[in-house]
Scaffold this motif. Structure first.
Motif, PDB file in Angstrom:
ATOM      1  N   SER A   1       0.837  -1.209   0.000  1.00  0.00           N
ATOM      2  CA  SER A   1       0.000   0.000   0.000  1.00  0.00           C
ATOM      3  C   SER A   1       0.866   1.251   0.000  1.00  0.00           C
ATOM      4  O   SER A   1       0.587   2.215  -0.713  1.00  0.00           O
ATOM      5  CB  SER A   1      -0.933  -0.002   1.208  1.00  0.00           C
ATOM      6  OG  SER A   1      -1.882  -1.038   1.122  1.00  0.00           O
ATOM      7  N   GLU A   2       1.926   1.248   0.811  1.00  0.00           N
ATOM      8  CA  GLU A   2       2.850   2.386   0.846  1.00  0.00           C
ATOM      9  C   GLU A   2       3.496   2.574  -0.530  1.00  0.00           C
ATOM     10  O   GLU A   2       3.629   3.699  -1.021  1.00  0.00           O
ATOM     11  CB  GLU A   2       3.931   2.167   1.905  1.00  0.00           C
ATOM     12  CG  GLU A   2       3.436   2.207   3.333  1.00  0.00           C
ATOM     13  CD  GLU A   2       3.222   3.620   3.840  1.00  0.00           C
ATOM     14  OE1 GLU A   2       3.692   4.581   3.190  1.00  0.00           O
ATOM     15  OE2 GLU A   2       2.585   3.771   4.892  1.00  0.00           O
ATOM     16  N   PHE A   3       3.906   1.471  -1.139  1.00  0.00           N
ATOM     17  CA  PHE A   3       4.547   1.527  -2.457  1.00  0.00           C
ATOM     18  C   PHE A   3       3.612   2.134  -3.488  1.00  0.00           C
ATOM     19  O   PHE A   3       4.036   2.879  -4.377  1.00  0.00           O
ATOM     20  CB  PHE A   3       4.960   0.117  -2.872  1.00  0.00           C
ATOM     21  CG  PHE A   3       5.834   0.069  -4.093  1.00  0.00           C
ATOM     22  CD1 PHE A   3       7.211   0.183  -3.970  1.00  0.00           C
ATOM     23  CD2 PHE A   3       5.283  -0.102  -5.350  1.00  0.00           C
ATOM     24  CE1 PHE A   3       8.026   0.140  -5.094  1.00  0.00           C
ATOM     25  CE2 PHE A   3       6.087  -0.143  -6.478  1.00  0.00           C
ATOM     26  CZ  PHE A   3       7.469  -0.025  -6.350  1.00  0.00           C
ATOM     27  N   ARG A   4       2.331   1.832  -3.371  1.00  0.00           N
ATOM     28  CA  ARG A   4       1.338   2.328  -4.327  1.00  0.00           C
ATOM     29  C   ARG A   4       0.870   3.744  -4.014  1.00  0.00           C
ATOM     30  O   ARG A   4       0.080   4.315  -4.760  1.00  0.00           O
ATOM     31  CB  ARG A   4       0.137   1.385  -4.345  1.00  0.00           C
ATOM     32  CG  ARG A   4       0.450   0.025  -4.973  1.00  0.00           C
ATOM     33  CD  ARG A   4      -0.726  -0.913  -4.848  1.00  0.00           C
ATOM     34  NE  ARG A   4      -0.519  -2.139  -5.606  1.00  0.00           N
ATOM     35  CZ  ARG A   4      -1.334  -3.189  -5.567  1.00  0.00           C
ATOM     36  NH1 ARG A   4      -2.418  -3.161  -4.781  1.00  0.00           N
ATOM     37  NH2 ARG A   4      -1.077  -4.268  -6.284  1.00  0.00           N
ATOM     38  N   GLY A   5       1.331   4.330  -2.886  1.00  0.00           N
ATOM     39  CA  GLY A   5       0.996   5.709  -2.570  1.00  0.00           C
ATOM     40  C   GLY A   5      -0.074   5.903  -1.533  1.00  0.00           C
ATOM     41  O   GLY A   5      -0.448   7.046  -1.232  1.00  0.00           O
ATOM     42  N   LYS A   6      -0.562   4.820  -0.945  1.00  0.00           N
ATOM     43  CA  LYS A   6      -1.542   4.940   0.135  1.00  0.00           C
ATOM     44  C   LYS A   6      -0.770   4.914   1.446  1.00  0.00           C
ATOM     45  O   LYS A   6      -0.530   3.874   2.031  1.00  0.00           O
ATOM     46  CB  LYS A   6      -2.556   3.796   0.087  1.00  0.00           C
ATOM     47  CG  LYS A   6      -3.695   3.970   1.079  1.00  0.00           C
ATOM     48  CD  LYS A   6      -4.718   2.856   0.953  1.00  0.00           C
ATOM     49  CE  LYS A   6      -5.853   3.044   1.957  1.00  0.00           C
ATOM     50  NZ  LYS A   6      -6.851   1.948   1.877  1.00  0.00           N
ATOM     51  N   ASN A   7      -0.395   6.112   1.912  1.00  0.00           N
ATOM     52  CA  ASN A   7       0.541   6.225   3.023  1.00  0.00           C
ATOM     53  C   ASN A   7      -0.154   6.293   4.365  1.00  0.00           C
ATOM     54  O   ASN A   7      -1.224   6.874   4.494  1.00  0.00           O
ATOM     55  CB  ASN A   7       1.402   7.479   2.866  1.00  0.00           C
ATOM     56  CG  ASN A   7       2.062   7.568   1.501  1.00  0.00           C
ATOM     57  OD1 ASN A   7       1.828   8.502   0.759  1.00  0.00           O
ATOM     58  ND2 ASN A   7       2.855   6.562   1.155  1.00  0.00           N
ATOM     59  N   VAL A   8       0.485   5.686   5.371  1.00  0.00           N
ATOM     60  CA  VAL A   8       0.033   5.862   6.744  1.00  0.00           C
ATOM     61  C   VAL A   8       0.188   7.335   7.081  1.00  0.00           C
ATOM     62  O   VAL A   8       1.220   7.946   6.804  1.00  0.00           O
ATOM     63  CB  VAL A   8       0.867   4.999   7.712  1.00  0.00           C
ATOM     64  CG1 VAL A   8       0.492   5.300   9.165  1.00  0.00           C
ATOM     65  CG2 VAL A   8       0.648   3.531   7.404  1.00  0.00           C
TER      66      VAL A   8
END
Length: 266
Positions: free
Chosen positions: A31-38
């Motif tokens: 998810s982080e890699f795809r741009g959905k950041n914590v």
């Protein structure tokens, strides 16, 4: 099985929790890699599809308080394990000590080293808090389950201690360098980090944190600790990629040869 030369034989419970831990962490990294950041630190409100009204309605805390709070339960899990599981061999003692030291260091860094530019949502804080606490408790509990079981044929305690010490020292050093480039006052600005390994990777603090968790895994030699170390690696690879992407978007002079987390590779 060759794997059992390195690991204690896993029970069904340990296998199931290991799979769940790795899957959760690896999915978060993707998810982080795809741009959905914590949503914390410079990523707060970045990449979120929520409306401005939804964002403004989120309950938040000052980042210093939130960060210190989210590491505290994992630290308490490590400390309390000395009383809960007083039966000890050297391996168990090393693991409990390493977990306690690591999270105590993170609490101290959150209080006295890091500098912050915003707030953290309580929802995000509780998510990270739960992950660290549950994983630390499970590492300790799965180690308790190995009491009385013959040791793995190949002993990785010494490499584990080395990885842990290198990881915790390198992580602190690069957190210290990050704190030095932040300006004081209400208008804190981000700068491209310099010094240490920042010349070749933008997230050396993540690289050394990964070494800490692999130190846990080598000391412990349980399937769960290895699964959690691998999951943490996947998550921080995704997080470092998002961080590098953020720096590229903010600084036109960001060096293109600087990788995300692994020198010269990624």
């Amino acid at each position: 099985m060759a794997l059992l030369k390195f690991l204690f034989p896993p029970s069904l419970f340990v296998t199931a929790t290991s799979l769940a831990s790795f899957t959760t962490m690896a999915s978060a990294g993707l998810s982080e890699f795809r741009g959905k950041n914590v949503e914390y630190s410079k990523f707060f409100n970045v990449g979120s599809k929520a409306s401005n009204a939804e964002k403004s309605n989120k309950l938040t805390l000052p980042s210093r308080i939130a960060m210190a709070t989210l590491y505290t339960p994992a630290f308490l899990a490590g400390v309390s394990s000395f009383a809960i599981f007083p039966e000890e061999n050297l391996r168990f003692l090393l693991l409990k000590s390493a977990i306690s030291i690591h999270f105590f260091k993170r609490v101290l860094e959150s209080c006295f080293v890091h500098k912050y530019s915003g707030e953290m949502s309580v929802e995000t804080m509780m998510t990270i808090l739960s992950s660290y606490f549950i994983s630390s408790a499970l590492m300790i509990f799965t180690q308790h389950l190995t009491m009385g079981i013959p040791e793995p044929a190949i002993d990785l305690k010494i490499p584990g201690i080395i990885l842990f010490l290198v990881g915790i020292a390198g992580n602190f050093y690069h957190h210290f360098l990050l704190s030095k480039i932040r300006t004081q006052g209400p208008n804190k600005e981000y700068k491209i980090p310099r010094g240490g390994l920042f010349g070749i990777v933008i997230c050396p603090h993540y690289l050394f944190e990964v070494l800490v968790f692999w130190g846990f895994a080598f000391i412990s030699q349980t399937l769960f600790s290895f699964a959690y170390a691998m999951g943490t690696t996947c998550y921080l690879l995704g997080r470092s990629h998002a961080t590098r992407r953020w720096y590229l978007s903010k600084f036109e002079d960001f060096p293109q040869n600087v990788k995300s987390m692994i020198p010269f590779l990624f």
